[in-house]
Design an enzyme around this catalytic site. Structure first.
Site, PDB file in Angstrom:
ATOM      1  N   GLY A 129       0.819  -1.199   0.000  1.00  0.00           N
ATOM      2  CA  GLY A 129       0.000   0.000   0.000  1.00  0.00           C
ATOM      3  C   GLY A 129       0.856   1.254   0.000  1.00  0.00           C
ATOM      4  CB  CYS A 130       0.199   4.673  -1.242  1.00  0.00           C
ATOM      5  SG  CYS A 130      -1.476   4.900  -0.602  1.00  0.00           S
ATOM      6  CE1 TYR A 131      -1.310   8.330   4.384  1.00  0.00           C
ATOM      7  CE2 TYR A 131      -3.298   7.145   3.728  1.00  0.00           C
ATOM      8  CZ  TYR A 131      -2.666   8.334   4.069  1.00  0.00           C
ATOM      9  OH  TYR A 131      -3.371   9.498   4.103  1.00  0.00           O
ATOM     10  CB  ALA A 132       1.826  -0.117   3.782  1.00  0.00           C
TER      11      ALA A 132
END
Length: 838
Positions: A652-655
């Protein structure tokens, strides 16, 4: 280049030697991480704290190299007595300029059960105090002349610097014992000429062994004593060499700020020096002079006294763990090596020597599938070149068709003992083969052929490959540029029996092979969204990837705009239709969470039933990020496992940003206070389906928090790091980009400079990670760009809490760019092909 195999010392400079000692690796440390429950990883407050910490550190190692590499090296280190692991010589300049980096590296080693023996100097510190005392340093033939006043200052300086290093280690929770005397016994080197300078003739190991038995790192100075108690000064390099001569460690490490020795003509770092093969020619090079020539000579003199398994490494403190635990290493490895031999006439070969290698390392021979005599007999009808080393630890056999010189040669076998792999002998043989053959093909049948040389080793050395899903074998090649020629050569080459390991297929048909030549076809399912659009743009400029299918239910029948390599129209592919698209090498699934599973199941069923060749699947959703049978696609931490993988879960992008922010400090986290991530994303992260979170009017002058607990990225980051984190996401009025402010409680007192140096060392060489010096990254500076920027590095006044700020583009490095990295690695291209590098 192998790092543990780089058995010895990497930092040949008068600045530092790593004199490590012991290795006590528990069986539990080497368990696969999949066997460790999430509860155990989180249970830092229990009686299993030490074991949990070791497993966490070991998991961190898996991100700089493959699990196989790390465990192989840990086992190798644990196979020797503690005091025979390594000797590290640390120069005085390192203690002044890189103390925290050095302490972090030593702490890291100790956390995985290793006990390096450290010997330090204090030259620059002595010179300053001598100047303050009005004493001008005097040297004769490079040796410091030591009178009573100089020795008095030397004793004070050594004691102070020794305690400084010990105290710094203790502050990091690493037990250390100061040993400022009683180890080196010496006579006067030449009292009339040099004064109080010693010539070591004996080493007392008891003080070192006692420290290790007590669980403390031994920290030594280079002062020696005569039998009647007179203190004598000894050059630290000489003392380290004497210590290594007595202990015979696997590794001798010299730490230097340049991270190795560099070729004076090309400016490139020299990865490996094999003294038996290269020493004489190397000394003739015009750039090998002065200090460089002296150090190479000193290394040879030292290694000539030690077992052939010992080696010297020249490396910086910040790269120590990479040098020790990965195949690629980090600095310059110097070892004796072995002479290599090539035979073009089988009658001139020691058949008993070849038999020993085949019986010990060849899976086909060990299983009884073929006898040694039978195999050697079958070679007589071919042109054969056989490569081996002096002790018989490596064997490579290359054959060619005498009736058709245009056919590429075939690597029939390449076999290596674990010792040979650890000492890079297999790579030396490979380099010889590359020099002799412009084109080569070879086959890896299955996992039984990967005992010591795993599949990633072959992928790294090949231009391309063909996979056979029927038996799991892979055909590799280099030097074949034409796609059709590659297929014909690889499918048609090999022996008729088809039984020998590393022989190639004799099958006439091609079905079931997925070509991995210099052009690959990609299909995109879910092309309507913002990420799909960015991925199309990247493939459009990629030198090796072609887009052949764009699937979108809503855009079906419309022409694809912005893609210039060919004219494409949106289609609406159903799962059962994928098998008909045999020309596709990789599918990218850019679908919402919970939607892609039918496509995955269909591909796997079609492959199993023989209706389709194997495909690379890159899933951009969260569906497979927690599935251990899929490879987690964060290349900066997992590229070894991604290389050649067929099932990749794009993070994921945030991850991605959160892990980039926390992972360098993982060994230093406060176990009782998890990190907290405050994230703000542009509204493109909310997708194209209308909602308040992507409505510019609703967002105007606004900031929307959402999913304040239990967000999927919170679970993803906690799962991947092996430690819980808190995550609080928000949506802001800007279109694309992410800013993460990460609060990281620390187990030990640290400074902002410590934090910055850790991140700089951790991300050195990463093309898509930029560590800022003295500034915070801003969203507007990262929007539309492909790299992550990390900065801030603020530390609370008490030194137990750091704040790191990370920015990235959610559509690019947070999604599309990362997908291209993963495609490149899976399809055996350069990782950054098609990605604009700034």
């Amino acid at each position: 280049m192998l790092s543990i195999a780089r058995q010895a010392t990497k930092g040949l400079s008068s600045k530092t030697i790593l004199s490590a000692s012991a290795v006590h690796v528990k069986a539990g440390l080497l368990r696969p991480l999949g066997s460790v429950s999430a509860q155990k990883i989180r249970n830092y407050g229990s009686a299993n704290n030490a074991a949990a910490e070791k497993e966490t550190i070991t998991k961190l190692l898996y991100n700089i190299g493959s699990r196989k590499e790390v465990e192989q090296y840990l086992r190798h280190f644990s196979s020797v007595e503690s005091q025979k692991f390594a000797v590290i010589k640390v120069g005085g300049a390192v203690l002044t300029d890189e103390l925290e980096t050095l302490v972090s590296a030593l702490t890291f080693l100790n956390r995985v059960g290793l006990y390096p023996i450290v010997l330090h100097g204090a030259g620059p510190q002595m010179n300053r105090l001598l100047e303050d005392a009005g004493v001008e340093p005097q040297y004769e033939e490079g040796i410091r002349i030591t009178d009573a006043k100089t020795l008095e200052i030397a004793r004070k300086v050594f004691a102070a610097e020794n305690l400084k290093l010990v105290d710094a280690l203790e502050r990091h929770g690493t037990r250390a014992r100061p040993i400022t005397g009683g180890v080196f016994v010496a006579d006067y080197l030449d009292k009339e000429k040099y004064g109080l300078v010693g010539n070591i003739y004996s080493v007392n190991k008891e003080a070192i062994e006692s420290s290790i038995r007590a669980g403390a790192l031994p920290i030594l100075t280079s002062l020696a004593e005569t039998p009647d108690g007179q203190i004598l000064n000894v050059n630290a390099d000489i003392a380290a060499a004497e210590l290594a001569t007595v202990l015979e460690p696997l590794k001798i490490i010299f730490l230097n700020e340049k991270n190795g020795i560099y070729n004076g003509d090309t400016g490139k770092r020299i990865e490996t020096i094999n003294l038996d093969e290269e020493y004489e020619d190397l000394l003739k090079e015009p750039w090998v002079r002065y200090g460089t020539k002296l150090k190479i000579r000193e290394c040879k003199e030292l290694l000539d006294k030690l077992p052939r398994s010992s080696s010297v490494a020249i490396i910086s403190a910040g790269h120590l763990h990479k040098e020790l635990f990965t195949d690629s290493g980090a600095g310059t490895l110097i070892r004796r090596g072995h002479k290599l031999f090539k035979f073009d006439d089988l009658s001139k070969i020691d058949s008993d020597k070849i038999r020993r290698i085949l019986e010990a390392e060849d899976p086909a021979v060990k299983s009884g599938e073929v006898s040694v005599a039978q195999y050697l007999r079958d070679l007589k009808d071919k042109n054969v070149s056989l490569y081996t080393d002096e002790p018989g630890q490596v064997l490579a056999i290359v054959t060619s068709d005498p009736s058709d010189p245009s056919k590429p040669a075939v690597l029939e076998k390449i076999l290596a003992s674990k010792t040979a792999v650890l000492n890079n002998v297999a790579d030396n043989i490979w380099n010889s083969i590359r020099k002799d053959y412009d084109a080569l093909t070879w086959r890896v049948r299955s996992k039984v052929d990967e005992d010591t040389l795993d599949r990633s080793w072959h992928f790294e050395r090949a231009d391309g490959s063909l996979r056979n899903p029927e038996d799991g074998s892979t055909m590799f090649f280099y030097g074949i540029r034409d796609s059709d020629k590659a297929k014909q050569s690889l499918v048609g080459a090999g022996s008729k029996g088809g039984k020998r390991s590393f022989s190639t297929f004799s099958r006439p048909q091609r079905r079931g092979y997925a070509s991995s030549t210099r052009q690959k076809n990609v299909g995109l399912i879910g092309a309507r969204g913002y990420t799909g659009r960015e991925l199309i743009n990247l493939i459009n400029q990629h030198p090796n990837l072609n887009l052949t299918h764009v699937s979108s239910r809503e855009l079906e029948g419309k022409p694809l705009e912005g893609y210039t390599k060919s004219n494409l129209t949106y289609v609406n592919l159903k799962p059962e239709e994928l098998k008909a698209q045999e020309e596709v090498d990789a599918w990218v699934l850019a679908l919402p969470n919970g939607v892609c599973t039918p496509f995955v199941h269909q591909v796997e069923a079609d492959v199993k039933d023989g209706k389709s060749s194997e495909k690379v699947l890159v899933d951009l959703s969260a569906d497979y990020r927690f599935d251990p049978t899929w490879t987690y696609g964060l290349p900066e931490f997992n590229r070894k496992n991604i290389s050649g993988a067929t099932r990749i879960a794009n993070p994921g992008c945030y991850a991605t940003g959160a892990q980039m922010s926390i992972r360098p400090l993982l060994p230093f986290l406060d176990k009782n206070a998890p990190p907290t991530v405050f994230g703000v994303s542009g509204y493109s992260g909310a997708g194209t389906k209308p909602s308040p979170k992507n409505d510019p009017e609703f967002l105007r002058d606004n900031l929307i928090p959402y999913s304040l607990t239990g967000h999927i990225h919170e679970k993803e980051v906690s799962y991947q790091l092996g430690t819980p984190i808190g995550f609080i996401p928000h949506v802001a009025p800007f279109f694309q980009g992410i800013s993460l402010t990460v609060n990281i409680p620390l187990a030990k007192t640290m400074t902002s400079r410590d934090i910055k140096s850790i991140y700089s060392a951790f991300y050195q060489g990463e093309k898509l990670v930029k560590v800022l010096e003295n500034e915070e990254p801003y969203v507007r500076d990262n929007a539309g760009r492909h790299f992550v920027r990390v900065g801030g590095f603020a530390v609370h006044a008490e030194g137990r809490r750091a704040v790191v700020i990370t920015n990235l583009d959610n559509l690019l490095k947070g999604a599309a760019t990362q997908a291209v990295q993963n495609l490149n690695l899976a399809l055996n291209f350069d990782e950054y092909a098609g990605i604009p590098i700034e």
